[in-house]
Enzyme design. Structure first.
Site, PDB file in Angstrom:
ATOM      1  N   CYS A   1      -7.596   6.171  -5.445  1.00  0.00           N
ATOM      2  CA  CYS A   1      -7.935   4.741  -4.758  1.00  0.00           C
ATOM      3  C   CYS A   1      -8.067   4.939  -3.326  1.00  0.00           C
ATOM      4  O   CYS A   1      -8.638   3.838  -2.521  1.00  0.00           O
ATOM      5  CB  CYS A   1      -6.517   4.003  -4.946  1.00  0.00           C
ATOM      6  SG  CYS A   1      -5.822   4.207  -6.615  1.00  0.00           S
ATOM      7  N   THR A   2      -7.475   6.070  -2.770  1.00  0.00           N
ATOM      8  CA  THR A   2      -7.620   6.292  -1.256  1.00  0.00           C
ATOM      9  C   THR A   2      -8.945   7.017  -0.844  1.00  0.00           C
ATOM     10  O   THR A   2      -8.955   7.552   0.052  1.00  0.00           O
ATOM     11  CB  THR A   2      -6.454   7.360  -0.850  1.00  0.00           C
ATOM     12  OG1 THR A   2      -6.219   8.339  -1.817  1.00  0.00           O
ATOM     13  CG2 THR A   2      -5.069   6.479  -0.885  1.00  0.00           C
TER      14      THR A   2
END
Ligand code: UN1
Length: 518
Positions: free
Chosen positions: A287-288
């Protein structure tokens, strides 16, 4: 050998194959079946929530320090199985072994943080406006919690929910990603070994449709008090809508289009290193992960040359060896990535590899580690010349692709960084402190890295995002306790007579017109 996996509710295996089954395969060796997973139905999910609800009162009655000892045991048990669990993650999800070890460490770190919370979980004593009266606050558990997680961090991110939820006195139904089932059941077994009573932690394997229908049934039956979800923005919106109908606020950790702004004063070698790790680590499936590099026009050429050279030289391939990244997590991510590659436009310049798309004998990657034909391996893609109206700029592209664009002034850089409307992680490379705080004040992201990559959050800082990345909920550290406890206020009047707040309060006689005479 493929393990047969079924849902476990109240300590008992659920009946097999209620809603069919699927195979979890090794994405770097597709002939290797890691697990055969029996899928539950909506009724399985609802039954698990009912079981968790039944188990809740007695788990909440166990003193928090004793629950903290269970968390301590979980940490030690996971630590003793660190290599075995990491090997399984590498086999099932294709995460490079060193990263998989880091992922397991994140569970241990989370347990280490929360074992002490069992002896804190502080409430407050607050002075009353009345004599002979005391005010208190207590943190009380929310109740039964459903945790629905993705498979890109198959055990670390689930632990961010499971560990604090259990510590705080909640009972849990965990619905992991089906394609990460073997890693999930391994973590479940390790946590159970800490001596959790039956029904306190349950695990359900089900597809998305059955899961949503089961959550709906449980909410209607009143057996589900909170949902935690890590996954796509689209599914997060569905869960938010469902929970909202029951006046619940879920904990949502969704996608990101994480920007990296590189200013003229930046150390460009450091920035290129950070872009390589955050753009292509886990094959861009965090997600990062880095979405777009927004680099000042004066340093664009130099940065791009360094970044492209680093990506071209990066080892890619067999995740059991020293590589930057291995395969896509699962066929569904590989197929979606093929679609994202369709967003490349004639105005884009592609760099970083000897080809684009799936790495094969006919479309080889220079220096590939191992045999690309056995798995779901993709070329890294740097896309220079990205524009603000490109789909590649506006939308999350879960995979090994990073856009690059230029800016002229810091206002423009921050506007571009915020433009896609996500708000999870972000990064700024600069040696000018003024720019750091300019960026910090105006970036929409929940997380900011200065001279560091967009990935690599530590397990005890608030993790979470805003806008399309989440509803403002935060995980990790003391902040996640606000997700898994509710504040309860108590007042205790021992004066022996009714004292009315606001009305029976003693007033001192102040002279508000008093002036100094000098
Ligand atoms: C995620 O991608 O869902 O900050 C979590 C990181 C990891 C966690 C990522 N520690 O990259």
């Amino acid at each position: 050998m493929a393990r047969k996996i079924v849902s476990i509710i109240e300590g008992r295996a659920a009946p097999r194959a209620q809603a069919g089954s699927l195979l979890s395969t090794n994405p770097s060796l597709l002939t290797d079946v890691v697990a055969e997973v029996s899928l539950g139905s909506a009724a399985t999910m609802a039954a698990a929530c009912a079981a968790a609800k039944r188990a809740h009162p007695s788990w909440a009655d166990i003193p928090a320090p004793v629950r903290g000892r269970a968390i301590s045991a979980m940490g030690r048990i996971v630590e003793a199985n660190k290599q075995a669990l990491a090997r399984l993650i590498t086999r099932e999800l294709g995460k490079p072994y060193s990263e998989a070890l880091g992922e397991v460490q994140e569970i241990i770190d989370t347990c280490d943080f929360f074992l002490g919370e069992g002896r804190r979980l502080y409430g407050q004593t607050v002075p009353s406006e009345m004599p002979d009266k005391q005010l208190f606050t207590f943190r009380v558990p929310v109740g039964s919690v459903a945790v629905v997680t993705a498979g890109n961090f198959p055990v670390a991110v689930p632990s961010w929910y499971l560990v604090p939820a259990l510590l705080a006195g909640n009972t849990v139904v965990w619905k992991p990603a089906e394609y990460a089932a073997a890693s999930a059941i391994a973590l479940f077994d390790l946590l159970q070994a800490a001596g959790l009573p039956d029904g306190v932690l349950n695990i359900v394997f089900a597809d998305g449709t059955a899961t949503l229908a089961g959550l709906d049934q449980a909410l209607q039956a009143g057996t589900l008090d909170k949902i935690g979800f890590t996954g796509s923005t689209a599914v997060g919106a569905l869960i938010g809508e469902l929970a909202g109908r029951h006046l619940q606020s879920p904990c949502l950790e969704l996608g990101g289009k994480n920007p990296m702004v590189i200013t003229p004063s930046a150390d460009l070698t450091l920035a290129a290193d950070g872009a390589l790790f955050s753009g292509f680590g886990t094959a861009g499936q965090r997600c990062t992960s880095l979405g777009t590099v927004i680099v000042h026009e004066s340093v664009h050429d130099e940065f791009l040359a360094q970044f492209a050279a680093a990506v071209a030289a990066a080892a890619i391939g067999d995740p059991a060896q020293e590589v930057v990244y291995g395969p896509m997590l699962d066929q569904k991510f590989a197929s979606r990535f093929d679609e994202y590659l369709g967003w490349l436009q004639p105005h884009h310049k592609v760099l970083g590899s000897s080809g684009v798309g799936k790495i094969t004998a006919a479309n080889p990657r220079n220096g590939f580690v191992g045999d690309p034909e056995t798995g779901l391996f993709y070329h890294p893609v740097i896309v220079d010349g990205v524009r603000a109206d490109d789909a590649l700029f506006r939308q999350e592209t879960f995979g090994p692709i990073v856009g690059v664009m230029t800016y002229k002034g810091m206002d423009e850089a921050i506007a571009l960084a915020n433009a896609p409307g996500y708000g999870l992680s972000s990064s700024v490379y600069t040696n000018n402190p003024r720019e750091v705080f300019q960026f910090q004040r105006r970036i929409s992201a929940g997380m900011i890295s200065v001279n560091n990559s967009t990935s690599g959050a530590e397990a005890h800082l608030p993790f979470g995002g805003n806008a399309k990345s989440g509803n403002g909920s935060r995980q990790s550290g003391m902040w996640v306790l606000d997700q898994f406890t509710r504040w309860q206020a108590m007042n205790w009047d021992y004066s022996g007579h009714l004292q009315k707040a606001q009305m029976d309060v003693t007033e001192l006689d102040a002279d508000l017109h008093f002036k100094l005479t000098t």
